[in-house]
Design an enzyme around this catalytic site. Structure first.
Site, PDB file in Angstrom:
ATOM      1  N   GLY A  10     -31.148  26.559  23.092  1.00  0.00           N
ATOM      2  CA  GLY A  10     -31.435  27.611  21.264  1.00  0.00           C
ATOM      3  C   GLY A  10     -30.972  26.372  20.565  1.00  0.00           C
ATOM      4  N   GLY A  13     -31.645  27.790  16.420  1.00  0.00           N
ATOM      5  CA  GLY A  13     -30.628  29.021  16.249  1.00  0.00           C
ATOM      6  C   GLY A  13     -30.165  28.156  14.980  1.00  0.00           C
ATOM      7  N   GLN A  14     -29.088  29.036  14.891  1.00  0.00           N
ATOM      8  CA  GLN A  14     -28.297  28.584  13.242  1.00  0.00           C
ATOM      9  C   GLN A  14     -27.578  26.970  13.262  1.00  0.00           C
ATOM     10  OE1 GLN A  14     -25.367  31.265  11.942  1.00  0.00           O
ATOM     11  NE2 GLN A  14     -25.167  29.855   9.720  1.00  0.00           N
ATOM     12  N   ASP A  36     -35.359  25.317  23.829  1.00  0.00           N
ATOM     13  CA  ASP A  36     -35.323  26.683  23.031  1.00  0.00           C
ATOM     14  C   ASP A  36     -36.553  27.330  23.412  1.00  0.00           C
ATOM     15  OD1 ASP A  36     -33.734  28.025  20.463  1.00  0.00           O
ATOM     16  OD2 ASP A  36     -35.712  29.220  20.945  1.00  0.00           O
ATOM     17  N   ILE A  37     -36.620  28.278  23.450  1.00  0.00           N
ATOM     18  CA  ILE A  37     -37.883  29.851  24.157  1.00  0.00           C
ATOM     19  C   ILE A  37     -38.452  29.194  22.958  1.00  0.00           C
ATOM     20  CG2 ILE A  37     -36.961  32.036  22.910  1.00  0.00           C
ATOM     21  CD1 ILE A  37     -37.652  33.588  25.700  1.00  0.00           C
ATOM     22  N   ILE A  53     -33.674  30.253  29.010  1.00  0.00           N
ATOM     23  CA  ILE A  53     -32.679  29.864  29.762  1.00  0.00           C
ATOM     24  C   ILE A  53     -32.573  30.402  31.367  1.00  0.00           C
ATOM     25  CG2 ILE A  53     -32.105  31.287  28.551  1.00  0.00           C
ATOM     26  CD1 ILE A  53     -30.201  27.936  30.116  1.00  0.00           C
ATOM     27  N   TYR A 142     -21.737  42.307  22.847  1.00  0.00           N
ATOM     28  CA  TYR A 142     -21.765  41.019  22.317  1.00  0.00           C
ATOM     29  C   TYR A 142     -19.800  40.551  22.543  1.00  0.00           C
ATOM     30  CZ  TYR A 142     -21.841  36.526  19.730  1.00  0.00           C
ATOM     31  OH  TYR A 142     -21.661  35.426  19.316  1.00  0.00           O
ATOM     32  N   LYS A 146     -18.792  37.572  25.482  1.00  0.00           N
ATOM     33  CA  LYS A 146     -18.201  36.440  25.607  1.00  0.00           C
ATOM     34  C   LYS A 146     -16.566  36.415  25.901  1.00  0.00           C
ATOM     35  CE  LYS A 146     -21.173  34.623  22.473  1.00  0.00           C
ATOM     36  NZ  LYS A 146     -21.852  33.076  22.666  1.00  0.00           N
TER      37      LYS A 146
HETATM   38  P1  NAD Z   1     -29.028  31.940  16.737  1.00  0.00           P
HETATM   39  O1  NAD Z   1     -29.373  33.303  16.997  1.00  0.00           O
HETATM   40  O2  NAD Z   1     -29.216  31.493  15.713  1.00  0.00           O
HETATM   41  O3  NAD Z   1     -30.317  31.017  17.801  1.00  0.00           O
HETATM   42  C1  NAD Z   1     -29.852  30.980  19.101  1.00  0.00           C
HETATM   43  C2  NAD Z   1     -31.257  30.419  20.145  1.00  0.00           C
HETATM   44  O4  NAD Z   1     -31.558  31.000  21.259  1.00  0.00           O
HETATM   45  C3  NAD Z   1     -32.075  31.113  18.964  1.00  0.00           C
HETATM   46  O5  NAD Z   1     -33.440  29.890  18.420  1.00  0.00           O
HETATM   47  C4  NAD Z   1     -32.908  31.073  20.218  1.00  0.00           C
HETATM   48  O6  NAD Z   1     -34.426  31.481  19.961  1.00  0.00           O
HETATM   49  C5  NAD Z   1     -32.447  30.989  21.229  1.00  0.00           C
HETATM   50  N1  NAD Z   1     -32.950  31.754  22.891  1.00  0.00           N
HETATM   51  C6  NAD Z   1     -33.091  32.972  22.255  1.00  0.00           C
HETATM   52  N2  NAD Z   1     -33.172  33.402  23.445  1.00  0.00           N
HETATM   53  C7  NAD Z   1     -32.913  32.412  24.581  1.00  0.00           C
HETATM   54  C8  NAD Z   1     -33.931  32.371  25.660  1.00  0.00           C
HETATM   55  N3  NAD Z   1     -33.895  33.202  27.506  1.00  0.00           N
HETATM   56  N4  NAD Z   1     -34.316  30.996  25.870  1.00  0.00           N
HETATM   57  C9  NAD Z   1     -33.960  29.697  25.847  1.00  0.00           C
HETATM   58  N5  NAD Z   1     -33.531  29.763  24.246  1.00  0.00           N
HETATM   59  C10 NAD Z   1     -33.756  31.331  23.516  1.00  0.00           C
HETATM   60  O7  NAD Z   1     -27.519  32.228  17.485  1.00  0.00           O
HETATM   61  P2  NAD Z   1     -26.017  30.722  16.646  1.00  0.00           P
HETATM   62  O8  NAD Z   1     -26.232  31.601  15.258  1.00  0.00           O
HETATM   63  O9  NAD Z   1     -26.834  29.473  16.769  1.00  0.00           O
HETATM   64  O10 NAD Z   1     -25.559  30.927  18.035  1.00  0.00           O
HETATM   65  C11 NAD Z   1     -25.045  30.179  19.030  1.00  0.00           C
HETATM   66  C12 NAD Z   1     -23.891  30.420  20.232  1.00  0.00           C
HETATM   67  O11 NAD Z   1     -22.467  30.248  19.569  1.00  0.00           O
HETATM   68  C13 NAD Z   1     -24.506  31.572  20.611  1.00  0.00           C
HETATM   69  O12 NAD Z   1     -24.047  31.770  21.784  1.00  0.00           O
HETATM   70  C14 NAD Z   1     -23.471  32.576  19.544  1.00  0.00           C
HETATM   71  O13 NAD Z   1     -22.663  34.144  20.147  1.00  0.00           O
HETATM   72  C15 NAD Z   1     -22.239  31.932  19.386  1.00  0.00           C
HETATM   73  N6  NAD Z   1     -22.005  32.174  18.079  1.00  0.00           N
HETATM   74  C16 NAD Z   1     -22.347  32.643  16.627  1.00  0.00           C
HETATM   75  C17 NAD Z   1     -21.890  32.190  15.592  1.00  0.00           C
HETATM   76  C18 NAD Z   1     -22.361  32.216  14.542  1.00  0.00           C
HETATM   77  O14 NAD Z   1     -21.560  32.795  13.722  1.00  0.00           O
HETATM   78  N7  NAD Z   1     -22.847  31.676  14.244  1.00  0.00           N
HETATM   79  C19 NAD Z   1     -19.908  32.372  15.552  1.00  0.00           C
HETATM   80  C20 NAD Z   1     -19.213  32.757  17.388  1.00  0.00           C
HETATM   81  C21 NAD Z   1     -20.640  31.948  18.302  1.00  0.00           C
END
Ligand code: NAD
Length: 318
Positions: A10, A13-14, A36-37, A53, A142, A146
């Site tokens: 992942g 992502g962010q 990442d996907i 994944i 969600y 979790k």
């Molecule tokens: P995001 O959506 O920005 O990034 C997720 C990444 O996972 C993306 O790049 C996406 O392409 C990739 N992805 C999606 N499906 C996939 C798959 N099947 N195989 C491989 N990659 C795949 O999310 P984020 O904000 O970076 O969050 C990351 C983790 O942190 C998550 O588990 C989220 O629940 C947790 N989280 C985030 C926040 C937040 O504020 N950003 C807060 C609490 C928890």
């Protein structure tokens, strides 16, 4: 000497964008494999593997190919997007975790980081200073995924000795990438819109106070927890951590100090219904005690730093 090698799943992502950079700065670019996907819209700054994944065989191949020791599993569907497709969210968020836990059970990898969220809490959880151990009755798919994931992490630790570590992230604010469809995304969008448009229409109510954290603090917490001696980790479900708490009106006021003409309006949508079930603030005393967690940024310093980076065109990519 055995050298650790890291896989961030992942990575585009962010959080993945910042975490890959943070790990590469410490352990060297070639020791951190991004997966990442989708490839990163920012381009790749080191080894990258395309991975779904849910494809457990390809995950195994990548881990063996790169001699991976630690996996950071970030791939998930976030709160707002998960509500639009509950079955797919449940499948991705749970099966992705199982695929990684199973490889650790086989001892193919030695350590896992998996993030949980403040979304595990619900309408009957205490709103202020929400304790580590309390009622957790999430109403979103969600949050349910979790909470279930937390229980499975603790189960794999207790039953199979899997060294899995976790943090309940609050809403995260960063400038390096776009947020991925969560309820707290407004706190990133508001900066971009303030700088480029001078106005922002917020999808939460002006008084919707939520726990938040600046990305550098979240990365520091993650790496600190993963480096902590295993014997000090008393919580194998997921640790509460806190950074700051504010409402949309409060962050808008802070931004106005930099952009006096900035105007924020409010048009709450379905995400307000999610936000109103979440805590206002978090008690993170267990994380402070067990592994020395302490945040560096508050609302004022985070706002100044966000504006410093986003208002500089070379650094901004949002
Ligand atoms: P995001 O959506 O920005 O990034 C997720 C990444 O996972 C993306 O790049 C996406 O392409 C990739 N992805 C999606 N499906 C996939 C798959 N099947 N195989 C491989 N990659 C795949 O999310 P984020 O904000 O970076 O969050 C990351 C983790 O942190 C998550 O588990 C989220 O629940 C947790 N989280 C985030 C926040 C937040 O504020 N950003 C807060 C609490 C928890």
């Amino acid at each position: 000497m055995i050298k650790d090698k890291f896989l961030v799943i992942g990575s585009s992502g962010q959080i993945g964008t910042d975490l890959c950079e943070g790990l590469r700065n410490i352990y060297g670019v070639s020791n951190v494999v991004a997966a990442d996907i989708h490839p990163s819209p920012n381009g790749e700054s080191g080894p990258f593997e395309e991975l779904n994944i849910l494809d457990a065989e390809n995950l195994r191949k990548i881990i063996i190919k790169h001699s991976i020791t630690e996996v950071y599993l970030l791939a998930a569907l976030l709160s707002a997007n998960a509500e639009k497709n509950p079955a797919a969210a449940w499948h991705l968020n749970m099966q992705g975790l199982f695929n990684v836990l199973e490889l650790a059970k086989e001892k193919l990898i030695s350590k896992i980081f998996w993030p949980s969220s403040i979304a595990v809490f619900g309408p009957h959880s205490p709103k202020n200073n929400t304790p580590q151990h309390t009622v957790a009755d999430p109403l979103t798919v969600y949050g349910i995924s979790k909470l279930a994931g937390e229980r499975w992490c603790e189960y794999y630790f207790k039953t199979f000795g899997v060294d899995v570590r976790s943090i309940r992230y609050p809403g995260l604010i960063g400038y390096k990438s776009k947020p991925g469809g969560g309820t707290t995304d407004y706190a990133v969008h508001i900066f971009n819109e303030a700088i480029t448009q001078g106005k922002y229409e917020c999808f939460l109510k002006e008084d919707a106070i939520l726990p938040m954290m600046y990305m550098p603090d979240a990365i520091e917490a993650t790496i600190r927890l993963m480096n902590c001696d295993s014997s000090k980790i008393n919580i194998r479900s997921s640790y509460n951590i806190a950074g700051m708490s504010f409402s949309p009106a409060e962050i808008a006021r802070e931004i106005k100090k930099h952009y006096p003409d900035f105007v924020c309006t409010y048009k709450p949508d379905f995400r307000q219904e999610i936000a109103k079930t979440w805590p206002h603030s978090i008690d993170d005393s267990s994380a402070r005690l067990d592994w020395g967690w302490t945040p560096s940024f508050n609302l004022e310093s985070m706002t100044s730093d966000m504006i410093l980076h986003l208002a500089e065109p070379k650094v901004s990519n949002i």
